[in-house]
Design a protein around this motif. Structure first.
Motif, PDB file in Angstrom:
ATOM      1  N   LEU A   1       1.752   2.437  -4.093  1.00  0.00           N
ATOM      2  CA  LEU A   1       1.497   1.086  -4.568  1.00  0.00           C
ATOM      3  C   LEU A   1       2.707   0.167  -4.421  1.00  0.00           C
ATOM      4  CD1 LEU A   1      -0.391   2.092  -7.832  1.00  0.00           C
ATOM      5  CD2 LEU A   1      -1.388   1.445  -5.632  1.00  0.00           C
ATOM      6  N   ARG A   2       3.895   0.727  -4.624  1.00  0.00           N
ATOM      7  CA  ARG A   2       5.104  -0.097  -4.579  1.00  0.00           C
ATOM      8  C   ARG A   2       6.316   0.782  -4.349  1.00  0.00           C
ATOM      9  NH1 ARG A   2       7.760  -3.331  -9.574  1.00  0.00           N
ATOM     10  NH2 ARG A   2       9.281  -4.490  -8.362  1.00  0.00           N
ATOM     11  N   VAL A   3       7.304   0.256  -3.644  1.00  0.00           N
ATOM     12  CA  VAL A   3       8.586   0.937  -3.444  1.00  0.00           C
ATOM     13  C   VAL A   3       9.691  -0.026  -3.844  1.00  0.00           C
ATOM     14  CG1 VAL A   3      10.125   2.016  -1.771  1.00  0.00           C
ATOM     15  CG2 VAL A   3       7.662   2.268  -1.504  1.00  0.00           C
ATOM     16  N   ARG A   4      10.611   0.477  -4.647  1.00  0.00           N
ATOM     17  CA  ARG A   4      11.732  -0.343  -5.093  1.00  0.00           C
ATOM     18  C   ARG A   4      12.989   0.509  -5.078  1.00  0.00           C
ATOM     19  NH1 ARG A   4      13.751  -1.647 -10.370  1.00  0.00           N
ATOM     20  NH2 ARG A   4      12.208  -0.259 -11.260  1.00  0.00           N
ATOM     21  N   ASN A   5      14.102  -0.067  -4.663  1.00  0.00           N
ATOM     22  CA  ASN A   5      15.383   0.624  -4.667  1.00  0.00           C
ATOM     23  C   ASN A   5      16.242   0.053  -5.778  1.00  0.00           C
ATOM     24  OD1 ASN A   5      14.579   2.015  -2.379  1.00  0.00           O
ATOM     25  ND2 ASN A   5      15.500   0.543  -1.006  1.00  0.00           N
ATOM     26  N   ALA A   6      17.026   0.925  -6.405  1.00  0.00           N
ATOM     27  CA  ALA A   6      17.920   0.493  -7.480  1.00  0.00           C
ATOM     28  C   ALA A   6      19.221   1.275  -7.375  1.00  0.00           C
ATOM     29  CB  ALA A   6      17.262   0.734  -8.839  1.00  0.00           C
ATOM     30  N   CYS A   7      20.273   0.683  -7.908  1.00  0.00           N
ATOM     31  CA  CYS A   7      21.586   1.326  -7.927  1.00  0.00           C
ATOM     32  C   CYS A   7      22.200   1.154  -9.299  1.00  0.00           C
ATOM     33  CB  CYS A   7      22.522   0.711  -6.884  1.00  0.00           C
ATOM     34  SG  CYS A   7      22.030   0.976  -5.182  1.00  0.00           S
TER      35      CYS A   7
ATOM     36  N   THR B   1       6.019   3.738  -6.962  1.00  0.00           N
ATOM     37  CA  THR B   1       4.866   3.638  -7.854  1.00  0.00           C
ATOM     38  C   THR B   1       3.675   4.147  -7.062  1.00  0.00           C
ATOM     39  OG1 THR B   1       5.864   1.704  -8.887  1.00  0.00           O
ATOM     40  CG2 THR B   1       3.524   2.091  -9.319  1.00  0.00           C
ATOM     41  N   VAL B   2       3.079   5.248  -7.537  1.00  0.00           N
ATOM     42  CA  VAL B   2       2.024   5.921  -6.774  1.00  0.00           C
ATOM     43  C   VAL B   2       0.837   6.249  -7.668  1.00  0.00           C
ATOM     44  CG1 VAL B   2       3.646   6.960  -5.139  1.00  0.00           C
ATOM     45  CG2 VAL B   2       2.978   8.233  -7.155  1.00  0.00           C
ATOM     46  N   ARG B   3      -0.297   6.403  -7.029  1.00  0.00           N
ATOM     47  CA  ARG B   3      -1.485   6.947  -7.682  1.00  0.00           C
ATOM     48  C   ARG B   3      -1.706   8.308  -7.029  1.00  0.00           C
ATOM     49  NH1 ARG B   3      -4.731   2.741  -7.833  1.00  0.00           N
ATOM     50  NH2 ARG B   3      -4.259   2.359 -10.002  1.00  0.00           N
ATOM     51  N   PRO B   4      -1.572   9.402  -7.813  1.00  0.00           N
ATOM     52  CA  PRO B   4      -1.689  10.735  -7.229  1.00  0.00           C
ATOM     53  C   PRO B   4      -3.058  10.984  -6.592  1.00  0.00           C
ATOM     54  CG  PRO B   4      -0.793  10.846  -9.441  1.00  0.00           C
ATOM     55  CD  PRO B   4      -1.285   9.447  -9.234  1.00  0.00           C
ATOM     56  N   PRO B   5      -3.117  11.909  -5.654  1.00  0.00           N
ATOM     57  CA  PRO B   5      -4.401  12.227  -5.023  1.00  0.00           C
ATOM     58  C   PRO B   5      -5.324  12.929  -6.012  1.00  0.00           C
ATOM     59  CG  PRO B   5      -2.736  13.784  -4.307  1.00  0.00           C
ATOM     60  CD  PRO B   5      -2.036  12.735  -5.136  1.00  0.00           C
ATOM     61  N   ILE B   6      -6.570  13.038  -5.641  1.00  0.00           N
ATOM     62  CA  ILE B   6      -7.527  13.754  -6.474  1.00  0.00           C
ATOM     63  C   ILE B   6      -7.904  15.044  -5.757  1.00  0.00           C
ATOM     64  CG2 ILE B   6      -8.456  11.793  -7.748  1.00  0.00           C
ATOM     65  CD1 ILE B   6     -10.619  11.519  -5.705  1.00  0.00           C
TER      66      ILE B   6
ATOM     67  N   THR C   1       7.586   9.734 -14.148  1.00  0.00           N
ATOM     68  CA  THR C   1       7.110   9.355 -15.471  1.00  0.00           C
ATOM     69  C   THR C   1       5.772   8.646 -15.302  1.00  0.00           C
ATOM     70  OG1 THR C   1       8.327   7.281 -15.359  1.00  0.00           O
ATOM     71  CG2 THR C   1       9.403   9.098 -16.494  1.00  0.00           C
ATOM     72  N   GLU C   2       4.920   8.810 -16.311  1.00  0.00           N
ATOM     73  CA  GLU C   2       3.612   8.167 -16.248  1.00  0.00           C
ATOM     74  C   GLU C   2       3.763   6.694 -16.589  1.00  0.00           C
ATOM     75  OE1 GLU C   2      -0.959   8.912 -17.665  1.00  0.00           O
ATOM     76  OE2 GLU C   2       0.647   9.947 -18.689  1.00  0.00           O
ATOM     77  N   PHE C   3       3.155   5.870 -15.771  1.00  0.00           N
ATOM     78  CA  PHE C   3       3.213   4.422 -15.960  1.00  0.00           C
ATOM     79  C   PHE C   3       1.966   3.928 -16.679  1.00  0.00           C
ATOM     80  CE2 PHE C   3       3.079   0.009 -14.225  1.00  0.00           C
ATOM     81  CZ  PHE C   3       4.277  -0.414 -14.755  1.00  0.00           C
ATOM     82  N   GLY C   4       0.881   4.693 -16.562  1.00  0.00           N
ATOM     83  CA  GLY C   4      -0.378   4.328 -17.203  1.00  0.00           C
ATOM     84  C   GLY C   4      -1.491   4.182 -16.195  1.00  0.00           C
ATOM     85  N   ASP C   5      -2.735   4.388 -16.632  1.00  0.00           N
ATOM     86  CA  ASP C   5      -3.921   4.241 -15.785  1.00  0.00           C
ATOM     87  C   ASP C   5      -3.817   5.107 -14.532  1.00  0.00           C
ATOM     88  OD1 ASP C   5      -6.454   3.269 -15.247  1.00  0.00           O
ATOM     89  OD2 ASP C   5      -5.687   1.611 -14.031  1.00  0.00           O
ATOM     90  N   ASP C   6      -3.358   6.368 -14.706  1.00  0.00           N
ATOM     91  CA  ASP C   6      -3.193   7.338 -13.620  1.00  0.00           C
ATOM     92  C   ASP C   6      -2.265   6.823 -12.526  1.00  0.00           C
ATOM     93  OD1 ASP C   6      -3.616   9.934 -12.758  1.00  0.00           O
ATOM     94  OD2 ASP C   6      -5.153   9.316 -11.338  1.00  0.00           O
ATOM     95  N   VAL C   7      -1.277   6.048 -12.921  1.00  0.00           N
ATOM     96  CA  VAL C   7      -0.237   5.563 -12.012  1.00  0.00           C
ATOM     97  C   VAL C   7       1.077   6.170 -12.472  1.00  0.00           C
ATOM     98  CG1 VAL C   7       1.024   3.526 -11.226  1.00  0.00           C
ATOM     99  CG2 VAL C   7      -1.447   3.432 -11.467  1.00  0.00           C
TER     100      VAL C   7
END
Length: 136
Positions: free
Chosen positions: A61-67, A80-85, A118-124
């Motif tokens: 869903l989204r890719v972000r880099n941080a330092c 940020t991903v939604r795992p497969p089923i 970590t779980e973000f919510g709504d299976d994300v």
């Protein structure tokens, strides 16, 4: 006679071309590894989504880099991903949905990737991947 000379010339050209390709390949791979080491030494290298090798069916869903701001603390990627089923879900959870896991390196990039999620919510889920963290 002329056909034999022509074949010999083509064979020689082919052998020389193969030797040049092999020579370039033998120099390109160590240079690639050296480049990766310099990026990692500075703490700025981050794994790409391809390097994370998420199982098929994972929705990115989204890719972000941080330092970190504290000097050489390193950088990381947040996916940020939604795992497969189905069956791929168990493989995803075993690898990524852990407090501290590892994704092994590949031939082209042999350094392992440290992962946690970590779980973000709504299976994300938010999956963190970095090259520099060696211990939990």
């Amino acid at each position: 006679m002329q056909g034999t000379a022509r074949r010999r010339a083509w064979s020689t050209a082919l052998i020389i071309t193969m030797a040049l390709v092999l020579d370039v390949a033998m120099h390109a791979y160590p240079l690639r590894l050296l480049t990766l080491d310099f990026e990692r030494f500075g703490g700025t290298a981050v794994p790409s989504s391809e390097a994370m090798r998420f199982p098929e069916g994972t929705e990115l869903l989204r890719v972000r880099n941080a330092c970190t701001n504290a000097g050489n603390g390193g950088c990381w990627s947040l996916f940020t991903v939604r795992p497969p089923i189905g069956e791929a879900r168990a493989a995803f959870e075993d690898t990524y949905l852990v407090e501290f896991g590892r994704v092994p390196g590949t031939f082209w990039d042999p350094h392992p990737i440290s992962v946690s999620a970590t779980e973000f919510g709504d299976d994300v889920w938010v999956v963190r991947g970095d090259y520099w963290r060696d211990t939990p």
